[in-house]
Design a protein around this motif. Structure first.
Motif, PDB file in Angstrom:
ATOM      1  N   HIS A   1       4.697  -0.453   0.602  1.00  0.00           N
ATOM      2  CA  HIS A   1       5.823  -1.008   1.009  1.00  0.00           C
ATOM      3  C   HIS A   1       4.800  -2.544   1.763  1.00  0.00           C
ATOM      4  O   HIS A   1       3.565  -1.691   1.081  1.00  0.00           O
TER       5      HIS A   1
ATOM      6  N   HIS B   1       1.178  -1.265  -0.122  1.00  0.00           N
ATOM      7  CA  HIS B   1       0.464   0.158  -0.083  1.00  0.00           C
ATOM      8  C   HIS B   1       1.209   0.896  -0.424  1.00  0.00           C
ATOM      9  O   HIS B   1       2.117   1.310   0.201  1.00  0.00           O
TER      10      HIS B   1
ATOM     11  N   PHE C   1       9.696   7.281   4.559  1.00  0.00           N
ATOM     12  CA  PHE C   1       9.118   6.554   3.572  1.00  0.00           C
ATOM     13  C   PHE C   1       8.349   7.881   2.869  1.00  0.00           C
ATOM     14  O   PHE C   1       7.414   8.229   3.938  1.00  0.00           O
TER      15      PHE C   1
ATOM     16  N   ASP D   1       1.017   5.009   2.195  1.00  0.00           N
ATOM     17  CA  ASP D   1       0.422   5.383   3.496  1.00  0.00           C
ATOM     18  C   ASP D   1      -0.515   7.332   3.003  1.00  0.00           C
ATOM     19  O   ASP D   1      -1.290   7.336   3.487  1.00  0.00           O
TER      20      ASP D   1
HETATM   21 FE   FE2 Z   1       1.900   1.450   5.832  1.00  0.00          FE
END
Ligand code: FE2
Length: 265
Positions: free
Chosen positions: A230, A143, A224, A145
């Motif tokens: 990830h 997914h 990230f 974020d």
């Molecule tokens: Fe995540």
């Protein structure tokens, strides 16, 4: 290159090129142990409250949604889907509601890193303590974020702290290098009827190849980009893989009212 106050030029270059960056042993082992102890204590305190909130009536799905959707400015407890007796995580305002997590979250060096990667007014929008218990800790499929913390323009960056050594064996993070260039595929929004739904922005599935494991020692910080795909696998190992995460957004960005996470009235 901007003036850097914490990162080295090489670290900054890695961030720009790959969309993620590892800062090994950013936090001390003692700081990690302190968060772990506090998380265990909070879990014990919250388990009963949650049983009352979610399981006290027959409207469990409704109550479960309400419990989740009102967690944006509170500390709440969420269980594993496969085992309702095992804690999956605490969220989503540890950084504001608990003194131990607050002190850790607002440490000066974190805001230096945020400034180095381009934030002008960084704001912590969400925090989670993730337990990833041995042999139970669930998979989190690939997914981005920013789907969950959508802003206009996009500004979400994840700050992920390893509370103990994270390896492939105990289900570390896997990231897609240069995945910051992937367009955002979905938004996770309130559906207007007390529930939540994914809204599609781009129909192409996320890449399934090219991910690399981010094996890091205890105390390491992994940053990230909000668009970077990830995931992590089920923790089949006998060791836990606890992590604390913070998400930063730009304070001046638009934060839509339909985002699932809201901070109360
Ligand atoms: Fe995540």
């Amino acid at each position: 290159m901007p003036t850097l106050s914490y990162l080295s030029p090489a670290q900054f270059a890695h961030w720009r090129r790959h969309g993620y960056l590892v800062l090994e042993r950013f936090a001390s082992p003692e700081a990690c142990d302190q968060l772990a102890a506090r998380a265990a204590q909070l879990s014990a305190e919250l388990a009963h409250e949650r049983d009352q909130a979610v399981f006290s009536t027959t409207e469990q799905e409704h109550n479960s949604n309400a419990y989740f959707l009102s967690s944006g400015d509170k500390i709440r407890i969420f269980m594993e889907e496969t085992d309702q007796k095992v804690v999956n995580k605490l969220g989503h305002a540890l950084h504001n509601q608990d003194p131990v997590f607050r002190a850790f979250s607002y440490q000066e060096n974190l805001f230096k890193v945020a400034a180095d990667i381009g934030f002008s007014a960084p704001e912590i929008i969400q925090s989670m303590y993730i337990f990833k218990h041995p042999r139970v800790g669930g998979e989190v499929s690939a997914h981005q974020d920013s789907s969950f913390l959508y802003t206009e323009p996009r500004s979400c960056v994840g700050f992920w702290f390893a509370i103990e050594d994270a390896t492939v064996e105990n289900a570390c993070l896997w990231v897609l290098p240069a995945g910051q260039h992937e367009v955002l595929r979905t938004r996770f929004v309130r559906d207007g009827h007390g529930g939540v739904a994914f809204r599609e922005l781009d129909a192409r599935p996320l890449p399934t190849e090219g991910y690399v494991p981010v094996e890091v020692p205890k105390g390491s910080l992994v940053i990230f980009h909000g668009n970077l795909p990830h995931y992590s696998e089920v923790n089949w190992s006998p060791r836990p893989r606890q992590a604390f995460t913070l998400h930063f957004i730009e304070r001046d960005a638009v934060y839509p009212a339909e985002n699932w996470l809201q901070r109360g009235e």
